[in-house]
Scaffold this motif. Sequence first.
Motif, PDB file in Angstrom:
ATOM      1  N   ALA A  89      -4.897   2.367   9.533  1.00  0.00           N
ATOM      2  CA  ALA A  89      -5.604   2.693  10.636  1.00  0.00           C
ATOM      3  C   ALA A  89      -6.231   4.177  10.623  1.00  0.00           C
ATOM      4  CB  ALA A  89      -4.718   2.719  11.879  1.00  0.00           C
ATOM      5  N   ARG A  90      -7.371   4.293  11.036  1.00  0.00           N
ATOM      6  CA  ARG A  90      -7.853   5.517  11.129  1.00  0.00           C
ATOM      7  C   ARG A  90      -8.898   5.897  12.186  1.00  0.00           C
ATOM      8  NH1 ARG A  90     -13.674   6.609   9.069  1.00  0.00           N
ATOM      9  NH2 ARG A  90     -12.417   8.867   8.138  1.00  0.00           N
ATOM     10  N   TRP A  91      -8.845   7.337  12.512  1.00  0.00           N
ATOM     11  CA  TRP A  91      -9.894   7.484  13.686  1.00  0.00           C
ATOM     12  C   TRP A  91     -11.417   7.755  13.146  1.00  0.00           C
ATOM     13  CZ3 TRP A  91      -9.764   8.562  18.902  1.00  0.00           C
ATOM     14  CH2 TRP A  91     -10.887   9.138  19.511  1.00  0.00           C
ATOM     15  N   GLY A  92     -12.178   7.077  13.625  1.00  0.00           N
ATOM     16  CA  GLY A  92     -13.754   7.261  13.153  1.00  0.00           C
ATOM     17  C   GLY A  92     -14.524   6.143  12.764  1.00  0.00           C
ATOM     18  N   ILE A  93     -14.972   6.119  11.466  1.00  0.00           N
ATOM     19  CA  ILE A  93     -15.858   4.947  10.931  1.00  0.00           C
ATOM     20  C   ILE A  93     -15.282   4.272   9.868  1.00  0.00           C
ATOM     21  CG2 ILE A  93     -18.062   6.296  11.420  1.00  0.00           C
ATOM     22  CD1 ILE A  93     -18.346   6.789   8.581  1.00  0.00           C
ATOM     23  N   VAL A  94     -15.764   3.076   9.715  1.00  0.00           N
ATOM     24  CA  VAL A  94     -15.023   2.266   8.757  1.00  0.00           C
ATOM     25  C   VAL A  94     -15.154   3.006   7.439  1.00  0.00           C
ATOM     26  CG1 VAL A  94     -15.439   0.048   7.550  1.00  0.00           C
ATOM     27  CG2 VAL A  94     -15.312   0.171  10.227  1.00  0.00           C
ATOM     28  N   SER A  95     -14.211   2.761   6.539  1.00  0.00           N
ATOM     29  CA  SER A  95     -14.024   3.223   5.280  1.00  0.00           C
ATOM     30  C   SER A  95     -13.451   2.293   4.505  1.00  0.00           C
ATOM     31  CB  SER A  95     -13.588   4.552   4.992  1.00  0.00           C
ATOM     32  OG  SER A  95     -13.364   4.828   3.708  1.00  0.00           O
ATOM     33  N   MET A  96     -13.780   2.174   3.079  1.00  0.00           N
ATOM     34  CA  MET A  96     -13.359   1.152   2.007  1.00  0.00           C
ATOM     35  C   MET A  96     -12.363   1.984   1.174  1.00  0.00           C
ATOM     36  SD  MET A  96     -16.473  -1.475   1.155  1.00  0.00           S
ATOM     37  CE  MET A  96     -15.411  -2.452  -0.063  1.00  0.00           C
ATOM     38  N   GLU A  97     -12.089   3.247   1.286  1.00  0.00           N
ATOM     39  CA  GLU A  97     -11.332   4.216   0.704  1.00  0.00           C
ATOM     40  C   GLU A  97     -10.056   4.214   1.358  1.00  0.00           C
ATOM     41  OE1 GLU A  97     -15.027   6.523  -1.096  1.00  0.00           O
ATOM     42  OE2 GLU A  97     -13.142   7.413  -1.048  1.00  0.00           O
ATOM     43  N   ARG A  98      -9.047   4.258   0.374  1.00  0.00           N
ATOM     44  CA  ARG A  98      -7.467   4.325   0.832  1.00  0.00           C
ATOM     45  C   ARG A  98      -7.457   5.652   1.447  1.00  0.00           C
ATOM     46  NH1 ARG A  98      -6.930   4.234  -4.644  1.00  0.00           N
ATOM     47  NH2 ARG A  98      -5.717   5.869  -5.364  1.00  0.00           N
ATOM     48  N   LYS A  99      -8.069   6.937   0.914  1.00  0.00           N
ATOM     49  CA  LYS A  99      -7.522   8.015   1.183  1.00  0.00           C
ATOM     50  C   LYS A  99      -8.225   8.299   2.586  1.00  0.00           C
ATOM     51  CE  LYS A  99     -11.682  10.118  -1.137  1.00  0.00           C
ATOM     52  NZ  LYS A  99     -12.141  11.004  -2.204  1.00  0.00           N
ATOM     53  N   ALA A 100      -9.132   7.701   3.084  1.00  0.00           N
ATOM     54  CA  ALA A 100      -9.717   7.816   4.509  1.00  0.00           C
ATOM     55  C   ALA A 100      -8.679   7.558   5.547  1.00  0.00           C
ATOM     56  CB  ALA A 100     -10.948   7.022   4.627  1.00  0.00           C
ATOM     57  N   TYR A 101      -7.694   6.691   5.282  1.00  0.00           N
ATOM     58  CA  TYR A 101      -6.999   6.320   6.382  1.00  0.00           C
ATOM     59  C   TYR A 101      -5.724   7.099   6.554  1.00  0.00           C
ATOM     60  CZ  TYR A 101      -9.933   2.174   6.693  1.00  0.00           C
ATOM     61  OH  TYR A 101     -11.022   1.320   6.821  1.00  0.00           O
ATOM     62  N   THR A 102      -5.291   7.413   7.892  1.00  0.00           N
ATOM     63  CA  THR A 102      -4.381   8.143   8.251  1.00  0.00           C
ATOM     64  C   THR A 102      -2.896   7.501   8.216  1.00  0.00           C
ATOM     65  OG1 THR A 102      -5.993   9.458   9.599  1.00  0.00           O
ATOM     66  CG2 THR A 102      -3.622   9.876  10.139  1.00  0.00           C
ATOM     67  N   TYR A 103      -2.761   6.465   8.913  1.00  0.00           N
ATOM     68  CA  TYR A 103      -1.665   5.620   9.248  1.00  0.00           C
ATOM     69  C   TYR A 103      -1.472   4.338   8.332  1.00  0.00           C
ATOM     70  CZ  TYR A 103      -1.707   8.610  13.080  1.00  0.00           C
ATOM     71  OH  TYR A 103      -2.107   9.649  14.105  1.00  0.00           O
ATOM     72  N   TRP A 104      -0.335   4.140   7.982  1.00  0.00           N
ATOM     73  CA  TRP A 104       0.090   3.006   6.916  1.00  0.00           C
ATOM     74  C   TRP A 104       1.338   2.401   7.203  1.00  0.00           C
ATOM     75  CZ3 TRP A 104      -3.341   1.613   3.243  1.00  0.00           C
ATOM     76  CH2 TRP A 104      -4.151   2.378   2.789  1.00  0.00           C
ATOM     77  N   GLY A 105       1.452   0.924   6.964  1.00  0.00           N
ATOM     78  CA  GLY A 105       2.471   0.227   7.125  1.00  0.00           C
ATOM     79  C   GLY A 105       3.491   0.190   5.889  1.00  0.00           C
ATOM     80  N   GLN A 106       4.409  -0.514   5.917  1.00  0.00           N
ATOM     81  CA  GLN A 106       5.331  -0.369   4.587  1.00  0.00           C
ATOM     82  C   GLN A 106       4.982  -1.542   3.732  1.00  0.00           C
ATOM     83  OE1 GLN A 106       6.127  -1.971   7.674  1.00  0.00           O
ATOM     84  NE2 GLN A 106       6.601  -3.873   6.672  1.00  0.00           N
ATOM     85  N   GLY A 107       4.045  -2.461   4.013  1.00  0.00           N
ATOM     86  CA  GLY A 107       3.836  -3.501   3.305  1.00  0.00           C
ATOM     87  C   GLY A 107       4.550  -4.814   3.390  1.00  0.00           C
ATOM     88  N   THR A 108       3.712  -5.990   3.193  1.00  0.00           N
ATOM     89  CA  THR A 108       4.465  -7.261   3.042  1.00  0.00           C
ATOM     90  C   THR A 108       3.898  -7.946   1.718  1.00  0.00           C
ATOM     91  OG1 THR A 108       5.215  -9.172   4.233  1.00  0.00           O
ATOM     92  CG2 THR A 108       2.595  -8.083   4.602  1.00  0.00           C
ATOM     93  N   GLN A 109       5.053  -8.701   0.911  1.00  0.00           N
ATOM     94  CA  GLN A 109       4.645  -9.199   0.101  1.00  0.00           C
ATOM     95  C   GLN A 109       4.136 -10.593   0.249  1.00  0.00           C
ATOM     96  OE1 GLN A 109       5.313  -8.049  -3.630  1.00  0.00           O
ATOM     97  NE2 GLN A 109       3.833 -10.022  -3.899  1.00  0.00           N
ATOM     98  N   VAL A 110       3.117 -10.947  -0.564  1.00  0.00           N
ATOM     99  CA  VAL A 110       2.288 -12.030  -0.600  1.00  0.00           C
ATOM    100  C   VAL A 110       2.400 -12.624  -2.108  1.00  0.00           C
ATOM    101  CG1 VAL A 110       0.084 -13.451  -0.404  1.00  0.00           C
ATOM    102  CG2 VAL A 110       0.814 -11.665   1.576  1.00  0.00           C
ATOM    103  N   THR A 111       2.730 -13.914  -2.279  1.00  0.00           N
ATOM    104  CA  THR A 111       2.966 -14.411  -3.648  1.00  0.00           C
ATOM    105  C   THR A 111       2.272 -15.996  -3.670  1.00  0.00           C
ATOM    106  OG1 THR A 111       4.729 -13.192  -4.182  1.00  0.00           O
ATOM    107  CG2 THR A 111       4.353 -15.051  -5.722  1.00  0.00           C
ATOM    108  N   VAL A 112       1.217 -16.083  -4.381  1.00  0.00           N
ATOM    109  CA  VAL A 112       0.756 -17.417  -4.570  1.00  0.00           C
ATOM    110  C   VAL A 112       0.726 -17.857  -5.817  1.00  0.00           C
ATOM    111  CG1 VAL A 112      -1.655 -18.629  -4.202  1.00  0.00           C
ATOM    112  CG2 VAL A 112      -1.355 -16.369  -2.793  1.00  0.00           C
ATOM    113  N   SER A 113       1.450 -19.057  -5.861  1.00  0.00           N
ATOM    114  CA  SER A 113       1.742 -19.873  -7.133  1.00  0.00           C
ATOM    115  C   SER A 113       0.554 -20.683  -7.477  1.00  0.00           C
ATOM    116  CB  SER A 113       2.959 -20.527  -6.934  1.00  0.00           C
ATOM    117  OG  SER A 113       2.899 -21.671  -5.978  1.00  0.00           O
ATOM    118  N   SER A 114       0.329 -20.976  -8.699  1.00  0.00           N
ATOM    119  CA  SER A 114      -0.880 -21.855  -8.912  1.00  0.00           C
ATOM    120  C   SER A 114      -0.094 -23.329  -9.246  1.00  0.00           C
ATOM    121  CB  SER A 114      -1.335 -21.471 -10.483  1.00  0.00           C
ATOM    122  OG  SER A 114      -0.135 -21.430 -11.550  1.00  0.00           O
TER     123      SER A 114
END
Length: 123
Positions: free
Chosen positions: A98-123
Amino acid sequence: QVQMVESGGGLAQAGGSLRLSCVASGRTFSDHIMAWFRQAPGKEREFVAAVSWSSTDTYYADSVKGRFTISRDNVKNTVYLQMNNLRPEDTAVYYCAARWGIVSMERKAYTYWGQGTQVTVSS
Protein backbone atom coordinates in the motif's frame (compact mmCIF):
# COMPACT_ATOMS: atom_id res chain seq x y z
CA GLN A 1 1.17 -1.03 14.57
CA VAL A 2 0.27 -1.29 10.91
CA GLN A 3 -0.06 -4.86 9.69
CA MET A 4 -0.93 -6.40 6.35
CA VAL A 5 -1.52 -10.14 6.26
CA GLU A 6 -1.90 -12.19 3.09
CA SER A 7 -3.71 -15.52 2.84
CA GLY A 8 -5.07 -17.88 0.22
CA GLY A 9 -1.84 -19.10 -1.30
CA GLY A 10 -1.18 -22.75 -1.96
CA LEU A 11 -0.77 -25.33 -4.68
CA ALA A 12 -2.71 -25.23 -7.92
CA GLN A 13 -2.52 -27.06 -11.22
CA ALA A 14 -1.89 -25.24 -14.48
CA GLY A 15 -5.17 -23.79 -15.65
CA GLY A 16 -6.54 -23.67 -12.12
CA SER A 17 -7.49 -20.75 -9.89
CA LEU A 18 -6.61 -19.24 -6.53
CA ARG A 19 -7.96 -16.24 -4.65
CA LEU A 20 -5.57 -14.27 -2.46
CA SER A 21 -6.67 -11.94 0.32
CA CYS A 22 -4.80 -9.29 2.26
CA VAL A 23 -6.26 -7.82 5.44
CA ALA A 24 -4.81 -4.57 6.73
CA SER A 25 -5.00 -3.37 10.32
CA GLY A 26 -3.62 -0.60 12.50
CA ARG A 27 -5.07 2.10 10.29
CA THR A 28 -7.50 2.47 7.45
CA PHE A 29 -6.14 2.05 3.94
CA SER A 30 -9.28 3.23 2.18
CA ASP A 31 -7.42 6.33 0.96
CA HIS A 32 -4.36 4.38 -0.22
CA ILE A 33 -3.39 2.69 -3.45
CA MET A 34 -3.36 -1.07 -2.92
CA ALA A 35 -1.20 -3.40 -4.99
CA TRP A 36 0.12 -6.92 -5.41
CA PHE A 37 3.73 -7.83 -6.19
CA ARG A 38 5.39 -11.22 -6.58
CA GLN A 39 8.88 -12.62 -6.32
CA ALA A 40 10.12 -15.92 -7.71
CA PRO A 41 13.41 -17.53 -6.63
CA GLY A 42 16.34 -15.73 -8.22
CA LYS A 43 14.08 -13.01 -9.59
CA GLU A 44 13.39 -9.40 -8.69
CA ARG A 45 10.16 -8.55 -6.96
CA GLU A 46 7.81 -7.49 -9.75
CA PHE A 47 4.57 -5.60 -10.03
CA VAL A 48 1.41 -7.62 -10.59
CA ALA A 49 -1.62 -5.36 -10.14
CA ALA A 50 -2.89 -2.23 -8.40
CA VAL A 51 -6.25 -0.66 -7.60
CA SER A 52 -7.25 2.89 -6.69
CA TRP A 53 -9.10 3.76 -3.49
CA SER A 54 -12.44 3.91 -5.28
CA SER A 55 -11.82 0.69 -7.27
CA THR A 56 -12.54 2.73 -10.38
CA ASP A 57 -9.04 2.28 -11.81
CA THR A 58 -7.11 -0.97 -12.01
CA TYR A 59 -3.67 -1.70 -13.45
CA TYR A 60 -2.04 -4.98 -14.44
CA ALA A 61 1.29 -6.28 -15.59
CA ASP A 62 1.14 -7.55 -19.16
CA SER A 63 2.02 -11.04 -17.95
CA VAL A 64 -1.21 -11.36 -15.93
CA LYS A 65 -3.62 -9.17 -17.88
CA GLY A 66 -6.80 -11.02 -18.70
CA ARG A 67 -6.10 -13.73 -16.12
CA PHE A 68 -5.86 -11.90 -12.78
CA THR A 69 -8.34 -9.49 -11.21
CA ILE A 70 -7.60 -7.13 -8.33
CA SER A 71 -10.38 -5.78 -6.14
CA ARG A 72 -10.82 -4.21 -2.72
CA ASP A 73 -13.34 -3.86 0.07
CA ASN A 74 -12.70 -0.66 1.99
CA VAL A 75 -15.17 -1.56 4.73
CA LYS A 76 -13.17 -4.71 5.45
CA ASN A 77 -9.83 -3.00 4.75
CA THR A 78 -9.03 -5.88 2.43
CA VAL A 79 -7.58 -6.27 -1.06
CA TYR A 80 -8.04 -9.40 -3.18
CA LEU A 81 -6.31 -10.99 -6.14
CA GLN A 82 -8.34 -13.48 -8.14
CA MET A 83 -5.96 -15.58 -10.21
CA ASN A 84 -7.40 -17.64 -13.06
CA ASN A 85 -5.79 -19.78 -15.74
CA LEU A 86 -2.66 -20.14 -13.66
CA ARG A 87 0.64 -21.00 -15.30
CA PRO A 88 3.79 -22.55 -13.81
CA GLU A 89 5.57 -19.23 -14.31
CA ASP A 90 3.10 -17.66 -11.87
CA THR A 91 4.85 -19.58 -9.09
CA ALA A 92 6.17 -17.02 -6.61
CA VAL A 93 5.69 -15.45 -3.21
CA TYR A 94 2.91 -12.89 -3.53
CA TYR A 95 2.98 -9.71 -1.45
CA CYS A 96 0.35 -7.07 -0.90
CA ALA A 97 1.43 -3.46 -0.59
CA ALA A 98 0.00 0.00 0.00
CA ARG A 99 1.02 3.58 -0.58
CA TRP A 100 -0.37 7.07 -0.27
CA GLY A 101 -0.72 8.90 -3.55
CA ILE A 102 -0.72 7.75 -7.15
CA VAL A 103 -0.37 4.30 -8.68
CA SER A 104 3.18 3.07 -9.16
CA MET A 105 4.65 -0.12 -10.61
CA GLU A 106 7.88 0.24 -8.64
CA ARG A 107 8.30 -1.61 -5.37
CA LYS A 108 10.26 1.24 -3.77
CA ALA A 109 7.22 3.49 -4.06
CA TYR A 110 5.19 1.43 -1.60
CA THR A 111 5.27 2.11 2.12
CA TYR A 112 3.51 -0.87 3.69
CA TRP A 113 4.04 -4.55 2.91
CA GLY A 114 2.65 -7.88 3.95
CA GLN A 115 4.75 -10.93 4.78
CA GLY A 116 3.91 -12.77 1.57
CA THR A 117 2.05 -15.95 0.69
CA GLN A 118 3.43 -18.77 -1.46
CA VAL A 119 1.72 -19.68 -4.71
CA THR A 120 2.92 -22.81 -6.50
CA VAL A 121 1.55 -23.87 -9.88
CA SER A 122 2.33 -27.35 -11.19
CA SER A 123 2.42 -28.25 -14.86
